[in-house]
Design a protein around this motif. Structure first.
Motif, mmCIF file in Angstrom:
data_model
loop_
_atom_site.group_PDB
_atom_site.id
_atom_site.type_symbol
_atom_site.label_atom_id
_atom_site.label_comp_id
_atom_site.label_asym_id
_atom_site.label_seq_id
_atom_site.Cartn_x
_atom_site.Cartn_y
_atom_site.Cartn_z
ATOM 1 N N TYR A 53 44.849 43.609 56.214
ATOM 2 C CA TYR A 53 45.037 43.888 54.792
ATOM 3 C C TYR A 53 45.019 42.583 53.997
ATOM 4 C CZ TYR A 53 47.536 44.547 50.461
ATOM 5 O OH TYR A 53 47.896 44.515 49.137
ATOM 6 N N TYR A 54 44.326 42.620 52.852
ATOM 7 C CA TYR A 54 44.308 41.486 51.935
ATOM 8 C C TYR A 54 44.734 41.962 50.559
ATOM 9 C CZ TYR A 54 41.754 38.902 55.457
ATOM 10 O OH TYR A 54 41.389 38.275 56.616
ATOM 11 N N HIS A 55 45.745 41.311 50.019
ATOM 12 C CA HIS A 55 46.238 41.631 48.672
ATOM 13 C C HIS A 55 45.391 40.856 47.668
ATOM 14 C CE1 HIS A 55 49.876 41.882 45.722
ATOM 15 N NE2 HIS A 55 48.776 42.414 45.245
ATOM 16 N N VAL A 56 44.271 41.449 47.304
ATOM 17 C CA VAL A 56 43.299 40.805 46.425
ATOM 18 C C VAL A 56 42.693 41.862 45.518
ATOM 19 C CG1 VAL A 56 41.113 39.530 46.357
ATOM 20 C CG2 VAL A 56 42.717 39.092 48.189
ATOM 21 N N ASP A 57 42.455 41.480 44.275
ATOM 22 C CA ASP A 57 41.726 42.335 43.350
ATOM 23 C C ASP A 57 40.235 42.079 43.572
ATOM 24 O OD1 ASP A 57 40.341 43.190 40.897
ATOM 25 O OD2 ASP A 57 42.363 43.539 40.134
ATOM 26 N N ILE A 58 39.438 43.132 43.683
ATOM 27 C CA ILE A 58 38.018 42.931 43.976
ATOM 28 C C ILE A 58 37.265 42.242 42.845
ATOM 29 C CG2 ILE A 58 37.899 44.819 45.622
ATOM 30 C CD1 ILE A 58 36.374 46.399 43.447
ATOM 31 N N THR A 59 37.869 42.148 41.658
ATOM 32 C CA THR A 59 37.216 41.451 40.548
ATOM 33 C C THR A 59 37.588 39.970 40.492
ATOM 34 O OG1 THR A 59 38.977 41.983 38.972
ATOM 35 C CG2 THR A 59 37.163 43.569 39.171
ATOM 36 N N SER A 60 38.487 39.534 41.374
ATOM 37 C CA SER A 60 38.910 38.134 41.347
ATOM 38 C C SER A 60 37.978 37.267 42.186
ATOM 39 C CB SER A 60 40.346 38.002 41.867
ATOM 40 O OG SER A 60 40.351 38.042 43.279
ATOM 41 N N PRO A 61 37.931 35.983 41.905
ATOM 42 C CA PRO A 61 37.106 35.066 42.705
ATOM 43 C C PRO A 61 37.567 34.985 44.166
ATOM 44 C CG PRO A 61 37.764 34.022 40.637
ATOM 45 C CD PRO A 61 38.520 35.315 40.746
ATOM 46 N N GLN A 62 38.806 35.342 44.445
ATOM 47 C CA GLN A 62 39.346 35.286 45.813
ATOM 48 C C GLN A 62 38.630 36.236 46.766
ATOM 49 O OE1 GLN A 62 43.306 36.347 44.697
ATOM 50 N NE2 GLN A 62 44.050 34.248 44.929
ATOM 51 N N ILE A 63 37.990 37.271 46.233
ATOM 52 C CA ILE A 63 37.325 38.248 47.094
ATOM 53 C C ILE A 63 36.216 37.600 47.914
ATOM 54 C CG2 ILE A 63 35.641 39.076 45.404
ATOM 55 C CD1 ILE A 63 37.600 41.234 47.916
ATOM 56 N N LYS A 64 35.598 36.559 47.370
ATOM 57 C CA LYS A 64 34.532 35.860 48.097
ATOM 58 C C LYS A 64 35.065 35.260 49.387
ATOM 59 C CE LYS A 64 30.939 32.404 47.646
ATOM 60 N NZ LYS A 64 30.270 31.440 46.801
ATOM 61 N N ALA A 65 36.258 34.682 49.350
ATOM 62 C CA ALA A 65 36.866 34.096 50.547
ATOM 63 C C ALA A 65 37.171 35.174 51.591
ATOM 64 C CB ALA A 65 38.140 33.346 50.174
ATOM 65 N N VAL A 66 37.596 36.339 51.147
ATOM 66 C CA VAL A 66 37.875 37.441 52.073
ATOM 67 C C VAL A 66 36.585 37.879 52.771
ATOM 68 C CG1 VAL A 66 38.618 39.854 52.228
ATOM 69 C CG2 VAL A 66 39.899 38.250 50.797
#
Length: 72
Positions: A53-66
């Motif tokens: 599980y990753y606590h990330v919003d799919i619209t955030s730049p963090q999704i690329k790292a996931v």
């Protein structure tokens, strides 16, 4: 429950009401779900413990790292 690993699948919104049921089905079918959810309306506690599980919003730049981590 099947004791076979078919492969990985990513489920966005997987900690929500509908998504958590989809994740449960994937687990039962032998997939390894990766859940991405910002928990705006979901709950981490509804997910099976073996699910990544990753606590990330799919619209955030963090999704690329996931996504990169999943590919790696």
């Amino acid at each position: 429950m099947l004791d076979v690993n078919i492969g990985e699948v990513t489920c966005t919104g997987g900690a929500g009401f509908i998504g958590s049921h989809v994740v449960d089905l994937f687990v039962q079918l032998g997939y390894e779900p990766l859940v991405v959810d910002n928990l705006q309306s979901g709950n981490r506690e509804v997910l099976p413990p073996q699910v990544r599980y990753y606590h990330v919003d799919i619209t955030s730049p963090q999704i690329k790292a996931v996504i990169e981590k999943k590919r790696g």
